[in-house]
Design a protein around this motif. Structure first.
Motif, short mmCIF file in Angstrom:
data_model
loop_
_atom_site.label_atom_id
_atom_site.label_comp_id
_atom_site.label_asym_id
_atom_site.label_seq_id
_atom_site.Cartn_x
_atom_site.Cartn_y
_atom_site.Cartn_z
N GLY A 120 0.82 -1.10 0.18
CA GLY A 120 -0.19 -0.13 0.00
C GLY A 120 0.88 1.19 -0.15
N GLY A 121 2.01 1.51 -0.95
CA GLY A 121 2.50 2.58 -0.91
C GLY A 121 2.34 3.27 -2.08
N PRO A 122 2.76 4.36 -2.47
CA PRO A 122 2.33 4.92 -3.73
C PRO A 122 1.98 4.33 -4.85
N ALA A 123 3.03 3.26 -5.36
CA ALA A 123 2.83 2.41 -6.38
C ALA A 123 1.39 1.61 -6.25
N LEU A 126 -3.38 -5.69 -0.22
CA LEU A 126 -2.93 -6.41 1.06
C LEU A 126 -1.70 -5.49 1.32
N GLU A 127 -1.87 -4.95 2.65
CA GLU A 127 -0.62 -4.13 3.24
C GLU A 127 -0.14 -4.88 4.50
N ALA A 128 1.09 -4.92 4.42
CA ALA A 128 1.92 -5.72 5.61
C ALA A 128 1.69 -5.02 6.91
N ARG A 154 12.16 1.83 5.12
CA ARG A 154 11.11 1.78 4.34
C ARG A 154 9.77 1.79 5.03
N GLY A 155 8.56 2.52 4.43
CA GLY A 155 7.56 2.54 5.36
C GLY A 155 7.06 1.25 5.33
N LEU A 156 6.07 1.30 6.43
CA LEU A 156 5.57 -0.14 6.66
C LEU A 156 4.03 0.52 7.31
N GLY A 157 3.12 -0.06 6.45
CA GLY A 157 1.58 0.51 6.72
C GLY A 157 1.15 1.27 5.48
N LEU A 158 -0.17 1.49 5.54
CA LEU A 158 -0.89 2.06 4.54
C LEU A 158 -0.04 3.55 4.11
N GLY A 164 2.65 3.60 2.69
CA GLY A 164 3.98 2.83 2.75
C GLY A 164 5.23 3.84 2.90
N SER A 165 6.23 4.14 2.02
CA SER A 165 7.11 5.18 2.50
C SER A 165 6.71 6.42 2.14
N SER A 166 5.71 6.69 1.53
CA SER A 166 5.26 8.17 1.68
C SER A 166 4.62 8.66 2.83
N ILE A 215 5.87 8.14 5.63
CA ILE A 215 7.34 8.36 6.59
C ILE A 215 8.27 9.19 5.58
N ASN A 216 8.08 9.63 4.60
CA ASN A 216 9.07 10.25 3.97
C ASN A 216 9.06 11.99 4.27
N PHE A 217 9.96 12.59 3.53
CA PHE A 217 10.31 14.05 3.81
C PHE A 217 9.44 14.94 2.91
N GLY A 218 8.37 14.34 2.14
CA GLY A 218 7.55 15.32 1.63
C GLY A 218 7.90 16.10 0.29
N GLU A 254 -2.18 -5.35 8.06
CA GLU A 254 -1.55 -6.42 8.77
C GLU A 254 -1.70 -7.53 8.12
N ALA A 255 -1.44 -7.44 6.77
CA ALA A 255 -1.47 -8.83 5.90
C ALA A 255 -0.18 -9.04 5.07
N PRO A 256 0.88 -9.53 5.83
CA PRO A 256 2.05 -9.47 5.12
C PRO A 256 2.21 -10.51 4.24
N LEU A 305 2.68 -7.14 -7.72
CA LEU A 305 3.52 -6.88 -6.51
C LEU A 305 3.86 -5.46 -6.75
N ALA A 306 3.43 -4.83 -5.43
CA ALA A 306 3.85 -3.37 -5.27
C ALA A 306 4.36 -3.15 -4.01
N ALA A 307 5.33 -4.24 -3.56
CA ALA A 307 5.77 -4.13 -2.01
C ALA A 307 7.10 -3.16 -1.84
N SER A 347 21.99 7.23 2.64
CA SER A 347 20.99 7.10 1.55
C SER A 347 19.80 7.88 1.57
N SER A 348 19.30 8.56 0.28
CA SER A 348 17.90 9.25 0.15
C SER A 348 17.00 8.36 0.09
N TRP A 349 17.09 7.01 0.26
CA TRP A 349 15.76 6.34 0.38
C TRP A 349 15.24 6.23 -0.70
N HIS A 350 15.88 6.33 -2.00
CA HIS A 350 15.29 6.31 -3.40
C HIS A 350 15.48 4.99 -4.15
N MET A 351 15.34 3.75 -3.30
CA MET A 351 16.16 2.50 -4.13
C MET A 351 15.01 2.39 -5.29
C1 LIG Z 1 12.88 8.23 5.20
C2 LIG Z 1 12.43 8.45 3.90
C3 LIG Z 1 12.37 9.83 3.19
C4 LIG Z 1 11.84 9.82 1.91
N1 LIG Z 1 11.83 11.27 1.34
C5 LIG Z 1 11.29 11.36 0.28
C6 LIG Z 1 10.88 12.47 -0.26
O1 LIG Z 1 11.05 13.69 0.35
N2 LIG Z 1 10.36 12.72 -1.40
C7 LIG Z 1 10.19 11.70 -2.20
O2 LIG Z 1 9.95 11.91 -3.46
N3 LIG Z 1 10.38 10.49 -1.90
C8 LIG Z 1 10.97 10.18 -0.87
N4 LIG Z 1 11.24 8.89 -0.08
C9 LIG Z 1 11.09 7.67 -1.14
C10 LIG Z 1 9.51 7.37 -1.57
O3 LIG Z 1 8.85 7.48 -0.26
C11 LIG Z 1 9.47 6.07 -2.07
O4 LIG Z 1 10.38 6.00 -3.07
C12 LIG Z 1 8.21 5.80 -2.55
O5 LIG Z 1 7.29 5.81 -1.45
C13 LIG Z 1 8.35 4.17 -3.09
O6 LIG Z 1 7.06 3.70 -3.39
P1 LIG Z 1 6.70 2.38 -3.58
O7 LIG Z 1 5.12 2.35 -3.72
O8 LIG Z 1 7.72 1.72 -4.53
O9 LIG Z 1 7.09 1.54 -2.36
P2 LIG Z 1 6.93 1.87 -0.93
O10 LIG Z 1 6.40 3.09 -0.64
O11 LIG Z 1 7.96 1.42 -0.03
O12 LIG Z 1 5.49 1.01 -0.57
C14 LIG Z 1 5.55 -0.45 -0.55
C15 LIG Z 1 4.31 -0.77 0.46
O13 LIG Z 1 4.40 -2.29 0.50
C16 LIG Z 1 4.22 -2.69 1.68
N5 LIG Z 1 4.91 -4.32 1.90
C17 LIG Z 1 6.25 -4.75 1.78
N6 LIG Z 1 6.21 -5.88 1.92
C18 LIG Z 1 4.98 -6.42 1.89
C19 LIG Z 1 4.51 -7.57 2.21
N7 LIG Z 1 5.19 -8.93 2.33
N8 LIG Z 1 3.10 -7.85 2.04
C20 LIG Z 1 2.31 -6.72 2.12
N9 LIG Z 1 2.82 -5.50 2.10
C21 LIG Z 1 4.11 -5.30 1.92
C22 LIG Z 1 5.05 -2.02 2.71
O14 LIG Z 1 4.73 -1.80 4.14
C23 LIG Z 1 4.67 -0.53 1.96
O15 LIG Z 1 3.71 -0.09 2.64
C24 LIG Z 1 11.48 8.73 1.04
C25 LIG Z 1 11.70 7.46 1.62
C26 LIG Z 1 12.07 7.44 3.00
C27 LIG Z 1 11.87 5.97 3.68
#
Ligand SMILES: Cc1cc2nc3c(=O)[nH]c(=O)nc-3n(C[C@H](O)[C@H](O)[C@H](O)COP(=O)(O)OP(=O)(O)OC[C@H]3O[C@@H](n4cnc5c(N)ncnc54)[C@H](O)[C@@H]3O)c2cc1C
Length: 564
Positions: free
Chosen positions: A12-15, A35-37, A82-86, A88-90, A92-95, A227-229, A258-260, A494-498
């Motif tokens: 449940g992250g941005p993607a 499903l969100e972990a 990495r953000g955990l919860g609905l 996702g990383s958005s 807990i990110n820096f906006g 709560e569904a990992p 998969l968008a985890a 890291s800028s957490w931009h994996m």
């Molecule tokens: C501290 C921090 C600061 C950041 N600052 C910025 C910023 O200021 N601006 C910016 O643009 N980007 C920032 N980012 C990066 C940005 O937030 C991420 O690149 C973006 O959220 C990635 O999106 P995503 O959907 O690919 O993955 P994520 O956002 O990581 O979402 C993945 C989701 O999947 C869930 N998940 C994982 N494994 C499972 C599983 N097995 N079962 C079910 N669910 C699962 C996770 O809990 C999470 O909710 C930051 C990141 C962090 C950590």
């Protein structure tokens, strides 16, 4: 067993949220399960704009990852949150809401062989995603920001824009950059980020926006389970039929997506028997399909800080951050009215994307493949980023109260050429992978780090900036190559931009794990749509790219299944 859902989306992250949103709102109303972990993240107090820098320290909202020791960074293990919860990383990110360079998307389209990723359609999708609030903060003239309406959306679910107020030293700092020869850019989100801009944030009226906002209101045909990992994909032969989360099966009649995220999606794939054969065999995971590229293409941005104390007259930071009672009162004001200092301090900053004149003539640049040189030389692709007003006092241990009138400039290393890895370390699907971004391993990355830091140091010595500097809190000893590199090694984060761990590309290319329709190679009914697949390291903070990735995948699925 009958499938209750047409589509099962994991994460449940941005993607994941953009994908679920796009599918669930399509005219034929397919049944979608997300499903969100982690948990639901429902507490509004997690949305205080000025506290966006601290949310990630909340352990319940963070997977708590670290890198392996980084050989070129003093063997330090770095925070790899990495953000955990609905959300996702958005959540807990820096906006920072930046969308990158139009040439990034042209490059993505070239690598994937698909016009869907080109700038023009991407910009239209970004406009549909956002509601842009372009009113400028009090005291900021149109010289510093003047976004064109045609570059922005006005009715999307994600609220982004500028705050109502900003810190006292912001305009003088933007002026200092201009005087030092760094041009102003009226809008870093126009497709051309080059120049110094006023930051656009994923926030509005003092409240942070997160991917959760796409699920509100939640349509009836979308089920969201927290709560569904998910541990693995359920397969019949080489066809995905659903997923397993804590012993329960969730079946999809059409697709599993998969968008985890870039660190967790590869884990689910590998524990489902999809990944590099040797690794799977080492951990006794039966191999369903050998995909050597999975986990191999990790890229990320890194940053380091320069910190100076400043004259009392030039900043008001000490008066706020140095006074606990003022911060507590401000929090009460925010809770009651959504206004006050927590909607002003560290809620907007200068963000600058620039070219490095000397970089293209370096041996390290000339040694890159021709295609990469062409991309790095294209008009809108920056070589580094400068970010102002970062509230570093929260992060430097022992930061003294009397130093709170300070200025912090972050230098971001762009276009990393090193390729890191995420690899198995256990046969237990609940154990994280090992994360090795290989920071500063590639000669180009070291050259680029040296030249970008040298350039920002040059700026700090210009009269326009230096006139307000009192003392140096954190900076390299000199601007020799050795000292600059050593400073990076000691302070890098890291800028957490994996990005890129399940890379998209043309089928047959050795480094490809998904095709341009997001299909995992060699497996039916299974797609990946998150930052794992993005085949460029975008020239921005990448959350917007994650939203776009989910949105494009949704569009393709809607078309494939005739859901228009
Ligand atoms: C501290 C921090 C600061 C950041 N600052 C910025 C910023 O200021 N601006 C910016 O643009 N980007 C920032 N980012 C990066 C940005 O937030 C991420 O690149 C973006 O959220 C990635 O999106 P995503 O959907 O690919 O993955 P994520 O956002 O990581 O979402 C993945 C989701 O999947 C869930 N998940 C994982 N494994 C499972 C599983 N097995 N079962 C079910 N669910 C699962 C996770 O809990 C999470 O909710 C930051 C990141 C962090 C950590």
């Amino acid at each position: 067993m009958e499938s209750a859902y047409d589509f099962v989306v994991v994460g449940g992250g941005p993607a994941g949220c953009a994908l679920a949103y796009g599918l669930a709102h399509s005219p034929k109303n397919p049944k979608v399960l997300l499903l969100e972990a982690g948990g639901r993240n429902a507490d509004p107090n997690l949305r205080v704009d000025g506290q966006r820098w601290l949310t990630f320290t909340n352990k319940d909202l963070n997977w708590g990852y670290m890198t392996t020791p980084q050989v070129h960074c003093g063997n330090r293990e770095l925070d790899y949150s990495r953000g955990l919860g609905l959300g996702g990383s958005s959540a807990i990110n820096f906006g920072v809401f930046s969308i990158g360079a139009r040439d990034d998307y042209e490059e993505w389209a070239r690598i994937a062989g698909d016009d869907a990723f080109r700038w023009a359609p991407v910009q239209e999708r970004l406009k549909r995603l956002e509601t842009f609030h372009g009113a400028l903060p009090t005291g900021i003239g149109t010289k510093y920001a003047s976004p064109r309406t045609s570059d922005h959306g006005s009715s999307g679910p994600l609220h982004v824009g500028y705050p109502a107020e900003c810190e006292a030293d912001l305009v003088p700092l933007l002026d200092a950059f201009e005087q030092a020869g760094y041009p102003l850019n009226p809008d870093h989100n126009s497709g051309n980020p080059i120049g110094m801009s006023l930051l656009i944030s994923s926030a509005h009226k003092g409240q942070r926006s997160t991917a959760q906002d796409l699920l509100t209101p939640c349509p009836e045909n979308l089920t969201v389970l927290a709560e569904a990992p998910v541990q693995r994909v359920l397969l019949e032969g080489k066809r995905a039929i659903g997923v397993e989360a804590n012993g329960k099966a969730y079946l999809a009649s059409k697709q599993v997506i998969l968008a985890a995220g870039a660190l967790n999606t590869p884990r689910i794939l590998m524990h489902s028997g999809i990944g590099p054969k040797e690794q799977l065999e080492q951990y006794n995971i039966p191999v369903v399909h050998d995909v050597p590229a999975i986990g191999q293409g990790l890229r990320d941005h890194a940053f380091c800080p320069l910190v100076y104390t400043r004259t009392e007259a030039s900043t008001a930071r000490h008066g706020f951050y140095g006074n606990q009672a003022a911060m507590d009162a401000a929090l009460q004001e925010w809770k009651q009215h959504g206004t006050g200092p927590w909607t002003k301090f560290a809620t907007t900053m200068g963000i600058g994307f620039f070219k490095l004149e000397r970089l293209p003539s370096s041996d390290e640049f000339k040694s890159l493949p021709e295609e990469e040189q062409r991309y790095l030389n294209s008009e809108t692709v920056p070589h580094y980023e400068i970010f102002t007003h970062f509230p570093i006092h929260w992060f430097l241990p022992g930061f003294r109260n009397e130093d709170l009138n300070y200025s912090c400039l972050l230098v971001f290393l762009y276009n990393a050429q090193g390729r890191g890895t995420v690899t198995l370390q256990s046969s237990d699907p609940n154990v994280p992978l090992l994360f090795d971004p290989k920071f500063l391993e590639h000669p180009f990355d070291r050259r680029s780090a040296i030249e970008s830091l040298r350039e920002v140091l040059r700026f700090t010595r210009t009269e326009a900036y230096a006139k307000d500097t009192v003392s140096t809190l954190a900076a390299p000893k000199s601007d020799s190559d050795e000292d600059l590199l050593e400073y990076w090694a000691q302070t890098i984060g890291s800028s957490w931009h994996m990005t890129g761990t399940v890379k998209m590309g043309k089928p047959g290319d050795a480094d490809v794990a998904v095709d341009n329709d997001f299909r995992v190679v060699g497996v039916e009914g299974l797609r990946v749509a998150d930052m794992s697949v993005v085949p460029v390291l975008p020239s921005c903070h990448v959350q917007a790219v994650a939203y776009i990735t989910g949105a494009i995948c949704a569009e393709k699925l809607v078309k494939d299944y005739g859901l228009e």
